[in-house]
Scaffold this motif. Structure first.
Motif, PDB file in Angstrom:
ATOM      1  N   LEU A  39       0.719  -1.176   0.002  1.00 43.99           N
ATOM      2  CA  LEU A  39      -0.052  -0.060  -0.083  1.00 43.99           C
ATOM      3  C   LEU A  39       0.821   1.343   0.118  1.00 43.99           C
ATOM      4  CD1 LEU A  39      -2.802   1.495   0.266  1.00 43.99           C
ATOM      5  CD2 LEU A  39      -2.747   1.247   2.721  1.00 43.99           C
ATOM      6  N   MET A  40       1.991   1.215   1.000  1.00 47.75           N
ATOM      7  CA  MET A  40       2.673   2.530   0.799  1.00 47.75           C
ATOM      8  C   MET A  40       3.433   2.582  -0.436  1.00 47.75           C
ATOM      9  SD  MET A  40       2.154   3.410   4.016  1.00 47.75           S
ATOM     10  CE  MET A  40       1.424   3.099   5.570  1.00 47.75           C
ATOM     11  N   ASP A  41       3.842   1.594  -1.155  1.00 54.43           N
ATOM     12  CA  ASP A  41       4.605   1.616  -2.256  1.00 54.43           C
ATOM     13  C   ASP A  41       3.758   2.333  -3.626  1.00 54.43           C
ATOM     14  OD1 ASP A  41       6.923   0.872  -3.933  1.00 54.43           O
ATOM     15  OD2 ASP A  41       5.475  -0.140  -5.104  1.00 54.43           O
TER      16      ASP A  41
ATOM     17  N   ARG B  78      -6.413   2.186  16.297  1.00 55.56           N
ATOM     18  CA  ARG B  78      -7.657   2.194  16.798  1.00 55.56           C
ATOM     19  C   ARG B  78      -9.019   1.743  16.442  1.00 55.56           C
ATOM     20  NH1 ARG B  78      -6.610   8.848  18.702  1.00 55.56           N
ATOM     21  NH2 ARG B  78      -4.540   8.346  19.116  1.00 55.56           N
ATOM     22  N   THR B  79      -8.666   0.747  15.511  1.00 53.63           N
ATOM     23  CA  THR B  79      -9.855  -0.085  14.855  1.00 53.63           C
ATOM     24  C   THR B  79      -9.499  -1.554  14.765  1.00 53.63           C
ATOM     25  OG1 THR B  79      -8.839   0.491  12.626  1.00 53.63           O
ATOM     26  CG2 THR B  79     -10.528   1.936  13.460  1.00 53.63           C
ATOM     27  N   GLU B  80     -10.428  -2.288  14.451  1.00 55.54           N
ATOM     28  CA  GLU B  80     -10.187  -3.747  14.246  1.00 55.54           C
ATOM     29  C   GLU B  80     -10.992  -4.335  13.250  1.00 55.54           C
ATOM     30  OE1 GLU B  80     -13.779  -5.381  17.054  1.00 55.54           O
ATOM     31  OE2 GLU B  80     -11.522  -6.043  17.640  1.00 55.54           O
ATOM     32  N   ASN B  81     -10.225  -5.510  12.694  1.00 54.33           N
ATOM     33  CA  ASN B  81     -11.310  -6.253  11.581  1.00 54.33           C
ATOM     34  C   ASN B  81     -11.391  -5.443  10.422  1.00 54.33           C
ATOM     35  OD1 ASN B  81     -11.277  -8.382  13.353  1.00 54.33           O
ATOM     36  ND2 ASN B  81     -13.055  -7.892  14.119  1.00 54.33           N
ATOM     37  N   ILE B  82     -10.278  -4.700   9.696  1.00 59.65           N
ATOM     38  CA  ILE B  82     -10.266  -4.256   8.672  1.00 59.65           C
ATOM     39  C   ILE B  82      -9.898  -5.262   7.576  1.00 59.65           C
ATOM     40  CG2 ILE B  82      -9.100  -2.437   7.166  1.00 59.65           C
ATOM     41  CD1 ILE B  82     -10.693  -1.253   9.453  1.00 59.65           C
ATOM     42  N   ARG B  83     -10.652  -5.297   6.639  1.00 61.86           N
ATOM     43  CA  ARG B  83     -10.580  -6.412   5.630  1.00 61.86           C
ATOM     44  C   ARG B  83      -9.260  -6.021   4.739  1.00 61.86           C
ATOM     45  NH1 ARG B  83     -15.998  -6.761   6.615  1.00 61.86           N
ATOM     46  NH2 ARG B  83     -16.278  -5.256   4.820  1.00 61.86           N
ATOM     47  N   LYS B  84      -8.680  -7.098   3.851  1.00 64.35           N
ATOM     48  CA  LYS B  84      -7.880  -6.593   3.057  1.00 64.35           C
ATOM     49  C   LYS B  84      -8.325  -5.818   1.595  1.00 64.35           C
ATOM     50  CE  LYS B  84      -7.808 -11.291   0.820  1.00 64.35           C
ATOM     51  NZ  LYS B  84      -6.910 -12.431   0.547  1.00 64.35           N
ATOM     52  N   THR B  85      -9.755  -6.078   1.296  1.00 65.35           N
ATOM     53  CA  THR B  85     -10.303  -5.364   0.303  1.00 65.35           C
ATOM     54  C   THR B  85     -10.382  -3.979   0.542  1.00 65.35           C
ATOM     55  OG1 THR B  85     -12.467  -6.197   1.280  1.00 65.35           O
ATOM     56  CG2 THR B  85     -11.404  -7.455  -0.573  1.00 65.35           C
ATOM     57  N   GLN B  86     -10.396  -3.582   1.814  1.00 64.00           N
ATOM     58  CA  GLN B  86     -10.644  -2.058   2.440  1.00 64.00           C
ATOM     59  C   GLN B  86      -9.474  -1.293   2.577  1.00 64.00           C
ATOM     60  OE1 GLN B  86     -13.069  -3.137   5.657  1.00 64.00           O
ATOM     61  NE2 GLN B  86     -15.025  -3.335   4.637  1.00 64.00           N
ATOM     62  N   LEU B  87      -8.503  -2.053   2.489  1.00 60.33           N
ATOM     63  CA  LEU B  87      -6.895  -1.382   2.859  1.00 60.33           C
ATOM     64  C   LEU B  87      -6.578  -0.415   2.087  1.00 60.33           C
ATOM     65  CD1 LEU B  87      -4.828  -1.308   4.885  1.00 60.33           C
ATOM     66  CD2 LEU B  87      -3.359  -2.986   3.471  1.00 60.33           C
TER      67      LEU B  87
END
Length: 451
Positions: free
Chosen positions: A176-178, A207-216
């Motif tokens: 993501l950073m790249d 400060r959150t949890e359960n972020i899915r990889k499709t939402q990154l």
């Protein structure tokens, strides 16, 4: 006779009650009142505090209660946008500062709040012992330095936040950073914009949890959208940010997540980034070459290629998840160490070598990889002035360079024998050329040497 009887009846009804009856009624009223008070106080003790406050608000001000219900609906909708809502969980578990009492009351009522700092998030970083800034004519250098150090302490995040997101991996963050660096170069965004976005992403995920990889990717482009509006004079439009995601993120999704991210960050949007510390360090390092340093410290007075070379190393380090274990000032000072000397890095940062040693050895494989891949020149852009070209974020590293770092680390090729492995303050010649001879007086002023 009938009229007399009626008048007599009216007179009897109009007579006052006896004193004994009035006293009995008064006592019975007092007893019933005391019983009702005891019953209400018992119910209040059994009722939770939050419910009592909401009941008082609803009774005193129906409009205020309606607004509270509407605000709760909005918060639930935004929270469910990323992760399903849970009844037995609150956001205070993941905040650096935990509020024990978060009840809302009228402005006229005063509520005492107890605030505790969560000391288990990460280790407290070491602080500079002294200020390296010179005497300034426009501000107190000691107060300015103290304000920067205190602000850095307030913007700490959890370096183990990936535990809260089982669907994410550290390599996903690096990818993501790249990708964000490529977006910054396409739209000629500044380096500070990129580093602000990185800070927003890390603190939001902590400060959150359960972020899915499709939402990154949505999290990354939203953070870059917020940072661009703060840092850039002419930031790209919302449609441009949605366009670079190739349909993965819509404009409405970016706007909804923007509001949620700002609430999670508590509107704290001005950290002292690695880029900011690097500007201060290089400006302080070149004070000996500047006349009237106290008056010209506002504008940068250092070589552009030096800044670009050191920034190339910090850009590669930011891709690694372990960079969150160190503060921004320590990372910038350690990167400067690999390009100059121990004396110069400690002098301009205010740290001692023992404070930087851990980060210096961690950064050694990154520095060796940058040396092998080659230092990038200062790029020129059509709509950017040459004096500002070094401030534009360029894509000088990629995931392949990060893989080389991990390979060196696995082979234990991480020994940093000299701080001048890469270059030194002056750009080195090519390997086919003879080494440059530096005057001893000039080297002493520049701080080139070894610990």
């Amino acid at each position: 006779m009938k009229s007399c009887r009626n008048s007599t009846k009216l007179k009897l009804e109009s007579k006052p009650l006896q004193q004994i009856n009035s006293r009995k009624r008064h006592r019975s009223d007092e007893d019933s009142l005391c019983k009702s008070i005891e019953k209400s106080s018992k119910n209040e003790r059994e009722t939770p505090k939050a419910k009592r406050v909401m009941h008082s608000q609803t009774k005193d001000s129906p409009v205020l209660a309606k607004q509270n219900y509407l605000q709760e609906d909005v918060d639930k909708e935004l929270q469910s946008f990323l992760t399903p809502a849970k009844d037995d969980q609150t956001d205070a578990e993941y905040d650096d500062v935990i509020d024990v009492s978060k009840s809302k009351m009228d402005e006229n009522k005063k509520v005492s709040q107890y605030r505790f700092r969560n000391m288990m998030v990460t280790e407290l970083p070491c602080l500079p012992l002294k200020s390296p800034l010179p005497e300034l004519s426009w501000a107190d250098s000691q107060d300015l330095w103290k304000a920067m150090v205190n602000k850095e302490m307030k913007y700490q995040c959890d370096n183990k936040y990936m535990i809260r997101h089982p669907d994410l991996q550290p390599r996903m963050r690096a990818i993501l950073m790249d990708w964000m660096i490529e977006v910054c170069e396409v739209y000629t965004l500044h380096r500070e914009t990129f580093y602000l976005a990185v800070d927003y992403i890390d603190r939001f995920l902590s400060r959150t949890e359960n972020i899915r990889k499709t939402q990154l990717q949505l999290v990354g482009i939203t953070a870059l959208f917020i940072a661009a509006k703060l840092e850039e004079i002419y930031p790209p439009k919302l449609a441009d940010f949605a366009y670079v995601t190739d349909g993965a993120c819509t404009e409405d999704e970016i706007l909804k997540l923007e509001l949620l991210m700002l609430n999670k960050l508590k509107w704290a949007l001005s950290p002292v980034t690695v880029n900011s510390w690097l500007n201060v360090y290089l400006q302080t390092a070149h004070l000996s070459f500047i006349a009237n340093a106290s008056n010209t410290f506002i504008l940068p007075q250092y070589p552009q290629h030096t800044f670009v070379h050191v920034a190339q190393l910090t850009d590669l380090c930011i891709l690694d998840m372990e960079s969150l274990e160190f503060s921004s000032g320590v990372i910038a000072a350690s990167a400067l160490y690999h390009f100059s000397s121990c004396e110069l890095a400690t002098h301009v940062s205010g740290y001692e070598y023992k404070d930087l040693a851990k980060c210096i050895h961690w950064m050694a494989p990154f520095a060796m990889t940058v040396r092998d891949t080659g230092l990038q020149p200062v790029k020129e852009f059509a709509k950017v002035e040459k004096s500002d070209a070094h401030n534009i974020q360029t894509h000088s590293n990629d995931i392949a360079a990060l893989d080389m770092v991990y390979e060196r680390r696995s082979q234990h090729l991480t020994v940093c024998s000299s701080p001048t492995e890469i270059a030194g303050i002056i750009t080195p010649p090519k390997s086919s050329q003879k080494p440059m001879i530096i005057d001893s007086s000039h080297a002493k002023r520049a701080g080139v040497g070894h610990c």
